[in-house]
Design a protein around this motif. Structure first.
Motif, PDB file in Angstrom:
ATOM      1  N   ASP A 191      -9.513   4.317   5.821  1.00 17.74           N
ATOM      2  CA  ASP A 191      -8.710   3.350   5.069  1.00 17.74           C
ATOM      3  C   ASP A 191      -9.002   3.392   3.575  1.00 17.74           C
ATOM      4  O   ASP A 191      -8.575   2.518   2.834  1.00 17.74           O
ATOM      5  CB  ASP A 191      -8.899   1.934   5.630  1.00 17.74           C
ATOM      6  CG  ASP A 191     -10.348   1.469   5.535  1.00 17.74           C
ATOM      7  OD1 ASP A 191     -11.221   2.280   5.149  1.00 17.74           O
ATOM      8  OD2 ASP A 191     -10.607   0.286   5.836  1.00 17.74           O
ATOM      9  N   THR A 197      -4.362   6.763   0.451  1.00 20.61           N
ATOM     10  CA  THR A 197      -4.206   5.322   0.672  1.00 20.61           C
ATOM     11  C   THR A 197      -4.231   4.571  -0.660  1.00 20.61           C
ATOM     12  O   THR A 197      -3.437   3.651  -0.867  1.00 20.61           O
ATOM     13  CB  THR A 197      -5.329   4.785   1.581  1.00 20.61           C
ATOM     14  OG1 THR A 197      -6.587   5.279   1.117  1.00 20.61           O
ATOM     15  CG2 THR A 197      -5.130   5.216   3.025  1.00 20.61           C
ATOM     16  N   LEU A 216      -6.501  -3.032   1.453  1.00 17.13           N
ATOM     17  CA  LEU A 216      -6.891  -3.379   2.817  1.00 17.13           C
ATOM     18  C   LEU A 216      -5.759  -4.044   3.598  1.00 17.13           C
ATOM     19  O   LEU A 216      -5.622  -3.854   4.801  1.00 17.13           O
ATOM     20  CB  LEU A 216      -8.129  -4.273   2.814  1.00 17.13           C
ATOM     21  CG  LEU A 216      -9.409  -3.555   2.351  1.00 17.13           C
ATOM     22  CD1 LEU A 216     -10.608  -4.464   2.505  1.00 17.13           C
ATOM     23  CD2 LEU A 216      -9.627  -2.248   3.103  1.00 17.13           C
ATOM     24  N   GLU A 217      -4.937  -4.805   2.885  1.00 21.35           N
ATOM     25  CA  GLU A 217      -3.797  -5.428   3.560  1.00 21.35           C
ATOM     26  C   GLU A 217      -2.841  -4.331   4.050  1.00 21.35           C
ATOM     27  O   GLU A 217      -2.359  -4.352   5.184  1.00 21.35           O
ATOM     28  CB  GLU A 217      -3.099  -6.381   2.566  1.00 21.35           C
ATOM     29  CG  GLU A 217      -1.839  -7.048   3.096  1.00 21.35           C
ATOM     30  CD  GLU A 217      -0.580  -6.219   2.865  1.00 21.35           C
ATOM     31  OE1 GLU A 217       0.219  -6.141   3.816  1.00 21.35           O
ATOM     32  OE2 GLU A 217      -0.407  -5.636   1.765  1.00 21.35           O
ATOM     33  N   THR A 249      -3.542  -1.027   4.583  1.00 26.86           N
ATOM     34  CA  THR A 249      -4.116  -0.160   5.617  1.00 26.86           C
ATOM     35  C   THR A 249      -4.210  -0.893   6.956  1.00 26.86           C
ATOM     36  O   THR A 249      -4.040  -0.299   8.013  1.00 26.86           O
ATOM     37  CB  THR A 249      -5.502   0.363   5.214  1.00 26.86           C
ATOM     38  OG1 THR A 249      -6.359  -0.744   4.909  1.00 26.86           O
ATOM     39  CG2 THR A 249      -5.409   1.287   4.013  1.00 26.86           C
ATOM     40  N   GLU A 250      -4.448  -2.186   6.900  1.00 24.21           N
ATOM     41  CA  GLU A 250      -4.552  -2.938   8.143  1.00 24.21           C
ATOM     42  C   GLU A 250      -3.199  -2.973   8.859  1.00 24.21           C
ATOM     43  O   GLU A 250      -3.123  -2.844  10.082  1.00 24.21           O
ATOM     44  CB  GLU A 250      -5.060  -4.366   7.875  1.00 24.21           C
ATOM     45  CG  GLU A 250      -5.537  -5.088   9.116  1.00 24.21           C
ATOM     46  CD  GLU A 250      -6.587  -4.295   9.917  1.00 24.21           C
ATOM     47  OE1 GLU A 250      -7.424  -3.598   9.313  1.00 24.21           O
ATOM     48  OE2 GLU A 250      -6.536  -4.367  11.171  1.00 24.21           O
ATOM     49  N   SER A 251      -2.134  -3.132   8.096  1.00 26.10           N
ATOM     50  CA  SER A 251      -0.827  -3.198   8.750  1.00 26.10           C
ATOM     51  C   SER A 251      -0.465  -1.839   9.345  1.00 26.10           C
ATOM     52  O   SER A 251       0.101  -1.753  10.448  1.00 26.10           O
ATOM     53  CB  SER A 251       0.225  -3.731   7.762  1.00 26.10           C
ATOM     54  OG  SER A 251       1.059  -2.714   7.315  1.00 26.10           O
ATOM     55  N   THR A 282      -2.641   0.365  10.369  1.00 28.43           N
ATOM     56  CA  THR A 282      -3.555   0.538  11.509  1.00 28.43           C
ATOM     57  C   THR A 282      -3.006  -0.166  12.746  1.00 28.43           C
ATOM     58  O   THR A 282      -3.050   0.367  13.864  1.00 28.43           O
ATOM     59  CB  THR A 282      -4.948  -0.027  11.164  1.00 28.43           C
ATOM     60  OG1 THR A 282      -5.458   0.673  10.036  1.00 28.43           O
ATOM     61  CG2 THR A 282      -5.909   0.152  12.338  1.00 28.43           C
ATOM     62  N   GLN A 283      -2.469  -1.359  12.530  1.00 28.74           N
ATOM     63  CA  GLN A 283      -1.930  -2.090  13.682  1.00 28.74           C
ATOM     64  C   GLN A 283      -0.737  -1.377  14.286  1.00 28.74           C
ATOM     65  O   GLN A 283      -0.588  -1.309  15.500  1.00 28.74           O
ATOM     66  CB  GLN A 283      -1.560  -3.511  13.270  1.00 28.74           C
ATOM     67  CG  GLN A 283      -2.806  -4.386  13.144  1.00 28.74           C
ATOM     68  CD  GLN A 283      -2.506  -5.767  12.608  1.00 28.74           C
ATOM     69  OE1 GLN A 283      -1.358  -6.210  12.614  1.00 28.74           O
ATOM     70  NE2 GLN A 283      -3.538  -6.448  12.125  1.00 28.74           N
ATOM     71  N   ARG A 297     -13.554   0.963  10.562  1.00 29.88           N
ATOM     72  CA  ARG A 297     -12.875   1.251   9.300  1.00 29.88           C
ATOM     73  C   ARG A 297     -13.909   1.787   8.311  1.00 29.88           C
ATOM     74  O   ARG A 297     -14.995   1.196   8.178  1.00 29.88           O
ATOM     75  CB  ARG A 297     -12.283  -0.030   8.707  1.00 29.88           C
ATOM     76  CG  ARG A 297     -10.908  -0.407   9.210  1.00 29.88           C
ATOM     77  CD  ARG A 297     -10.901  -0.837  10.642  1.00 29.88           C
ATOM     78  NE  ARG A 297      -9.656  -1.509  11.012  1.00 29.88           N
ATOM     79  CZ  ARG A 297      -9.280  -1.740  12.260  1.00 29.88           C
ATOM     80  NH1 ARG A 297     -10.047  -1.357  13.269  1.00 29.88           N
ATOM     81  NH2 ARG A 297      -8.152  -2.365  12.505  1.00 29.88           N
ATOM     82  N   ASP A 353     -15.856  -0.492   5.911  1.00 29.36           N
ATOM     83  CA  ASP A 353     -16.925  -1.351   6.435  1.00 29.36           C
ATOM     84  C   ASP A 353     -18.275  -0.645   6.486  1.00 29.36           C
ATOM     85  O   ASP A 353     -19.268  -1.249   6.883  1.00 29.36           O
ATOM     86  CB  ASP A 353     -16.571  -1.833   7.853  1.00 29.36           C
ATOM     87  CG  ASP A 353     -15.436  -2.860   7.840  1.00 29.36           C
ATOM     88  OD1 ASP A 353     -15.272  -3.541   6.806  1.00 29.36           O
ATOM     89  OD2 ASP A 353     -14.711  -2.951   8.843  1.00 29.36           O
TER      90      ASP A 353
END
Length: 462
Positions: free
Chosen positions: A70, A75, A87-88, A90-92, A94-95, A114, A117
């Motif tokens: 991420d 990215t 992060l917002e 990449t999270e979407s 990822t989902q 991730r 982290d």
RNA sequence: GGCGACGUACCCAAGUGGUCCAAGGGAGCGGUUUGCAAAACCGUGAUUCACCGGUUCGAAUCCGGUCGUCGCCUCCA
């Protein structure tokens, strides 16, 4: 008989023996989450799913880790271009990725770490490499791995390290490498990176893209684990570099088996955005192709062979699956206590094929050959009840690996379809054949094929 | 240029020294069945494994060469 897998490290099939008896520690390279996965990405995840499921089918307890990248050039570039938080964004993505895998009945990894982290761990790893004298800092805050210090460099990709250092592409690199193929462990912050930088003893920046896999795999699986997978393009430089740095960071061997899947091509050509043959899962589903047919298409070609993806092949896959689903349905109808012949499931053939580096074509051949015998016996009402039970159990067992027979994927328009079928059944009982036929045509136009059986009307996707 | 994979019936594809005069899926053709279909069943399909040469008692399978296709070597599964 033992499982043999093709190890990229030795370019040969080797008998697989886990480090810890009965357990397999598996790491598979996950996506860089800057765009939805395309069908080629999914091919690799499908191979890894078959590997994992077959290991489990064989009785191993598997711990599966897949990384989510991420933070990297792509990215960051995308987040800044779209004015979104990294992060917002990449999270979407990822989902969405996780949903795509679930749609294809690909088992989720036990851990999906991730990269962002684990940056502290990566800094620690880089420090170790600096302390050990196999890495060096460059003027801009970057840190590089010195491949001349790694005697085994080039082993995975099978090239002579001397030839690498003579490479002519040195000047392409923005960062100040002092040797041709030394690679970045840490990339010094640039203005284009915006706010996405972290502090390290040697300066602000972010980890190089190989570091996360070494750190996250060792975090969950230990510094020495069984299997590491990815697509063939990952062999170099990603896995070569990952192996080099891990070898020097850790005091154990790193990975026993490196497995790589070949690429998927589309209509005989490399899939690429410029050629316009770039498929994403949702588009294929929108064309009416089923998840099972896509899954079968992706798993039915041996993983070390290029898979030529065509829509015709998906349609053939659907028919092949339908045959197995039909077999399951027929088996379920045999009365308890029925007399007849004994037909044994092809467990030995299936296992022998799959044990040989996951020879899925051989395995499927065994299943279909057996299916043919069962159908013939069923037609003659000559299959014994015990054989029927065994056959159903075996089919369920093979499907633990295949994941295409006993699925209950939600079908679009299901209510509408069942309503039309009800109307047609009424017409049929009234012997109104023309109305019955026109309803069947209407359903056919929706991609639905009917089967009139003594037990009622069944339907399936064509 | 370096590294690698592949070439088996109309299409996809397994088989890597004899039990292969070559699995399995799809398509086709003839038949059974069906209100008609669908599904299933029965029958039908390569004397041959890109081509040439070699090793061997024996090769699709091993060796050499030729032709062809594709991939990686740069971000990419």
């Amino acid at each position: 008989m033992a499982l043999r897998l093709h190890n990229t490290l030795t370019r040969s099939k080797e008998v697989f023996t886990p480090i810890e008896a009965g357990k397999v520690r598996l790491y598979t390279c996950g996506p860089t989450v800057y765009a939805p996965a395309h069908i080629g990405n999914l091919r690799t995840y499908m191979f890894e799913d078959i590997l994992r499921r077959y290991l489990e089918w064989s009785g191993y307890e598997v711990t599966h880790v897949m990384n989510i990248t991420d933070v990297d050039d792509k990215t960051i570039e995308k987040a800044i271009a779209e004015d979104r938080d990294l992060l917002e964004m990449t999270e979407s993505i990822t989902q969405r990725f996780e949903r795509d895998l679930a749609t294809l009945n690909i088992l989720p990894a036990h851990h999906l770490p991730r990269a962002t982290d684990y940056i502290d761990g990566m800094i620690g790893g880089i420090q170790t490499l600096l302390d050990r004298g196999v890495a060096y800092t460059a003027g801009d805050g970057s840190v590089f791995f010195d491949i001349s210090k790694d005697a085994g460099y080039g082993q995975l990709v099978n090239i002579d390290p001397a030839s690498l250092r003579q490479g002519e592409r040195t000047s392409d690199d923005d960062y100040g490498k002092d040797q041709a193929r030394d690679f970045a462990l840490w990339k010094g912050a640039k203005p284009a990176d915006g706010p996405y930088k972290w502090s390290a003893p040697w300066g602000e920046g972010r980890p190089g893209w190989h570091m996360e896999c070494s750190i996250m795999s060792s975090h969950f699986l230990g510094q020495h684990f069984d299997i590491h997978c990815g697509g063939v393009d990952n062999i170099f430089p990603h896995h070569e570099n990952e192996l080099a740095q891990s070898r020097h960071m850790f005091d154990t061997p790193f990975v026993n088996f490196w497995l790589h899947s070949e690429h998927l091509i589309v209509d005989g050509e490399k899939m690429s955005k410029s050629l316009g043959n770039f498929y994403v899962l949702q588009e294929l589903l929108d064309r009416g192709l089923t998840p099972e047919a896509l899954r079968y298409t992706l798993l039915a070609t041996h993983y070390r062979q290029q898979l030529n993806f065509t829509l015709d092949k998906v349609r053939e896959s659907q028919k092949a699956i339908n045959r197995l689903k039909e077999l399951a349905r027929r088996l379920e109808q045999v009365p308890v206590g029925h007399e007849g012949q004994t037909i044994l499931p092809p467990d030995d053939q299936w296992r022998a094929a799959m044990d040989s580096d996951l020879n899925i074509s051989g395995g499927l051949g065994a299943i279909f050959g057996w299916a043919k015998e069962l159908f013939a016996a069923l037609d003659r009402e000559a299959l014994s009840a015990p054989s029927t039970g065994d056959a159903l159990a075996a089919l369920r067992s093979y499907d633990k690996v295949l994941g295409v027979i006993f699925t209950s994927s939600a079908h679009a328009n299901k209510e509408r379809i069942e309503e039309l079928i009800k109307q047609r059944d009424k017409a049929r009982s009234d012997r109104d054949w023309s109305r019955a036929d026109s309803l069947r045509e209407e359903l056919a136009a929706m991609g639905v094929i009917l089967e009139d059986t003594p037990e009622g009307t069944l339907w399936k996707r064509g």
